[in-house]
Design a protein around this motif. Structure first.
Motif, PDB file in Angstrom:
ATOM      1  N   LYS A  86       0.970  -1.254  -0.085  1.00 33.96           N
ATOM      2  CA  LYS A  86       0.155  -0.061   0.088  1.00 33.96           C
ATOM      3  C   LYS A  86       0.841   1.254  -0.121  1.00 33.96           C
ATOM      4  O   LYS A  86       0.670   2.083  -0.927  1.00 33.96           O
ATOM      5  N   ASN A  87       1.945   1.008   0.846  1.00 33.47           N
ATOM      6  CA  ASN A  87       2.920   2.535   0.904  1.00 33.47           C
ATOM      7  C   ASN A  87       3.435   2.662  -0.234  1.00 33.47           C
ATOM      8  O   ASN A  87       3.924   3.486  -0.830  1.00 33.47           O
ATOM      9  N   MET A  88       4.137   1.379  -1.044  1.00 31.71           N
ATOM     10  CA  MET A  88       4.580   1.477  -2.410  1.00 31.71           C
ATOM     11  C   MET A  88       3.569   1.943  -3.451  1.00 31.71           C
ATOM     12  O   MET A  88       4.127   2.888  -4.296  1.00 31.71           O
ATOM     13  N   LYS A  89       2.393   1.643  -3.343  1.00 32.98           N
ATOM     14  CA  LYS A  89       1.429   2.010  -4.279  1.00 32.98           C
ATOM     15  C   LYS A  89       1.125   3.613  -4.168  1.00 32.98           C
ATOM     16  O   LYS A  89       1.243   4.454  -5.157  1.00 32.98           O
ATOM     17  N   LEU A  90       0.945   4.087  -2.794  1.00 32.29           N
ATOM     18  CA  LEU A  90       0.919   5.556  -2.751  1.00 32.29           C
ATOM     19  C   LEU A  90       2.213   6.293  -3.048  1.00 32.29           C
ATOM     20  O   LEU A  90       2.062   7.432  -3.694  1.00 32.29           O
ATOM     21  N   LEU A  91       3.356   5.764  -2.812  1.00 34.13           N
ATOM     22  CA  LEU A  91       4.639   6.418  -3.114  1.00 34.13           C
ATOM     23  C   LEU A  91       4.642   6.500  -4.788  1.00 34.13           C
ATOM     24  O   LEU A  91       5.013   7.533  -5.557  1.00 34.13           O
ATOM     25  N   ILE A  92       4.243   5.545  -5.573  1.00 33.59           N
ATOM     26  CA  ILE A  92       4.073   5.433  -6.973  1.00 33.59           C
ATOM     27  C   ILE A  92       3.200   6.559  -7.615  1.00 33.59           C
ATOM     28  O   ILE A  92       3.568   7.315  -8.491  1.00 33.59           O
ATOM     29  N   ALA A  93       2.062   6.702  -6.863  1.00 31.29           N
ATOM     30  CA  ALA A  93       1.002   7.276  -7.308  1.00 31.29           C
ATOM     31  C   ALA A  93       1.320   9.011  -7.342  1.00 31.29           C
ATOM     32  O   ALA A  93       1.078   9.898  -7.947  1.00 31.29           O
ATOM     33  N   ALA A  94       2.194   9.223  -6.153  1.00 33.45           N
ATOM     34  CA  ALA A  94       2.710  10.492  -5.721  1.00 33.45           C
ATOM     35  C   ALA A  94       3.573  10.954  -6.841  1.00 33.45           C
ATOM     36  O   ALA A  94       3.507  12.161  -7.197  1.00 33.45           O
ATOM     37  N   THR A  95       4.531  10.037  -7.023  1.00 34.76           N
ATOM     38  CA  THR A  95       5.657  10.234  -8.058  1.00 34.76           C
ATOM     39  C   THR A  95       5.046  10.652  -9.348  1.00 34.76           C
ATOM     40  O   THR A  95       5.459  11.615 -10.042  1.00 34.76           O
ATOM     41  N   LEU A  96       4.005   9.804  -9.996  1.00 33.02           N
ATOM     42  CA  LEU A  96       3.464  10.028 -11.203  1.00 33.02           C
ATOM     43  C   LEU A  96       2.649  11.314 -11.327  1.00 33.02           C
ATOM     44  O   LEU A  96       2.520  12.125 -12.108  1.00 33.02           O
ATOM     45  N   ALA A  97       1.829  11.717  -9.925  1.00 31.97           N
ATOM     46  CA  ALA A  97       1.212  12.901  -9.895  1.00 31.97           C
ATOM     47  C   ALA A  97       2.175  13.976 -10.067  1.00 31.97           C
ATOM     48  O   ALA A  97       2.038  15.168 -10.804  1.00 31.97           O
ATOM     49  N   ALA A  98       3.342  14.114  -9.457  1.00 25.64           N
ATOM     50  CA  ALA A  98       4.503  15.280  -9.397  1.00 25.64           C
ATOM     51  C   ALA A  98       5.096  15.203 -10.833  1.00 25.64           C
ATOM     52  O   ALA A  98       5.437  16.381 -11.192  1.00 25.64           O
ATOM     53  N   SER A  99       5.270  14.083 -11.515  1.00 23.04           N
ATOM     54  CA  SER A  99       5.979  14.162 -12.876  1.00 23.04           C
ATOM     55  C   SER A  99       5.061  14.632 -13.889  1.00 23.04           C
ATOM     56  O   SER A  99       5.207  15.399 -14.844  1.00 23.04           O
ATOM     57  N   ALA A 100       3.421  14.403 -13.631  1.00 26.43           N
ATOM     58  CA  ALA A 100       2.516  14.887 -14.704  1.00 26.43           C
ATOM     59  C   ALA A 100       2.438  16.352 -14.219  1.00 26.43           C
ATOM     60  O   ALA A 100       2.427  17.161 -15.398  1.00 26.43           O
ATOM     61  N   ALA A 101       2.636  16.934 -13.071  1.00 28.13           N
ATOM     62  CA  ALA A 101       2.602  18.454 -12.806  1.00 28.13           C
ATOM     63  C   ALA A 101       3.874  19.006 -13.822  1.00 28.13           C
ATOM     64  O   ALA A 101       3.611  20.348 -13.928  1.00 28.13           O
ATOM     65  N   ALA A 102       4.789  18.348 -13.711  1.00 29.57           N
ATOM     66  CA  ALA A 102       6.074  19.277 -14.347  1.00 29.57           C
ATOM     67  C   ALA A 102       5.744  19.631 -16.010  1.00 29.57           C
ATOM     68  O   ALA A 102       6.402  20.535 -16.445  1.00 29.57           O
ATOM     69  N   PHE A 103       4.770  18.688 -16.480  1.00 29.62           N
ATOM     70  CA  PHE A 103       4.547  18.782 -17.798  1.00 29.62           C
ATOM     71  C   PHE A 103       3.394  19.515 -18.152  1.00 29.62           C
ATOM     72  O   PHE A 103       2.849  19.893 -19.432  1.00 29.62           O
ATOM     73  N   ALA A 104       2.769  20.111 -17.171  1.00 32.28           N
ATOM     74  CA  ALA A 104       1.248  20.934 -17.303  1.00 32.28           C
ATOM     75  C   ALA A 104       1.866  22.314 -17.962  1.00 32.28           C
ATOM     76  O   ALA A 104       2.869  22.717 -17.643  1.00 32.28           O
ATOM     77  N   PRO A 105       1.172  22.744 -18.729  1.00 32.30           N
ATOM     78  CA  PRO A 105       1.376  24.097 -19.358  1.00 32.30           C
ATOM     79  C   PRO A 105       1.250  25.265 -18.287  1.00 32.30           C
ATOM     80  O   PRO A 105       0.496  25.257 -17.356  1.00 32.30           O
ATOM     81  N   ALA A 106       2.134  25.903 -18.576  1.00 32.17           N
ATOM     82  CA  ALA A 106       2.452  27.033 -17.650  1.00 32.17           C
ATOM     83  C   ALA A 106       1.576  28.215 -17.878  1.00 32.17           C
ATOM     84  O   ALA A 106       1.378  28.487 -19.034  1.00 32.17           O
ATOM     85  N   GLY A 107       1.027  29.175 -16.894  1.00 33.54           N
ATOM     86  CA  GLY A 107      -0.062  30.146 -17.174  1.00 33.54           C
ATOM     87  C   GLY A 107       1.094  31.373 -17.979  1.00 33.54           C
ATOM     88  O   GLY A 107       2.025  31.702 -17.366  1.00 33.54           O
ATOM     89  N   MET A 108       0.590  31.801 -19.170  1.00 33.46           N
ATOM     90  CA  MET A 108       1.390  32.875 -19.415  1.00 33.46           C
ATOM     91  C   MET A 108       1.018  34.326 -18.960  1.00 33.46           C
ATOM     92  O   MET A 108      -0.230  34.391 -18.939  1.00 33.46           O
TER      93      MET A 108
END
Length: 96
Positions: free
Chosen positions: A11-33
């Motif tokens: 459960k902890n590993m799945k939570l860690l993987i989900a948090a990592t994926l969410a953080a990496s997806a946020a890195a590619f989100a378009p920034a506000g101009m």
């Protein structure tokens, strides 16, 4: 007891993987101009090297309050440093 421990780790590993994926997806989100309109920036829009899609690219804001003389000086220094880097690279390759 061992099964409960393994399930807790999974459960902890799945939570860690989900948090990592969410953080990496946020890195590619378009920034506000942010809209910035400056007559001075428009003064350098016709200079050599201004290309779409960026146009006049001054991310550090070195030319916010600059005139043509300052622009020319910074361009001269940039070209000079580029030539020095090219010679240094050539010297590194030749001496190997």
């Amino acid at each position: 007891r061992l099964t409960k421990h393994l399930l807790s780790n999974q459960k902890n590993m799945k939570l860690l993987i989900a948090a990592t994926l969410a953080a990496s997806a946020a890195a590619f989100a378009p920034a506000g101009m942010k809209a910035s309109s400056s007559a001075l920036k428009m003064a350098f829009e016709s200079e050599l090297g201004v290309q779409p899609p960026l146009g006049f690219f001054d991310p550090l804001g070195l030319l916010n309050d600059a005139d043509q003389e300052r622009f020319d000086r910074l361009r001269y220094v940039e070209v000079k440093h580029g030539r020095i880097c090219q010679l240094a690279f050539l010297g590194q390759i030749v001496t190997r």
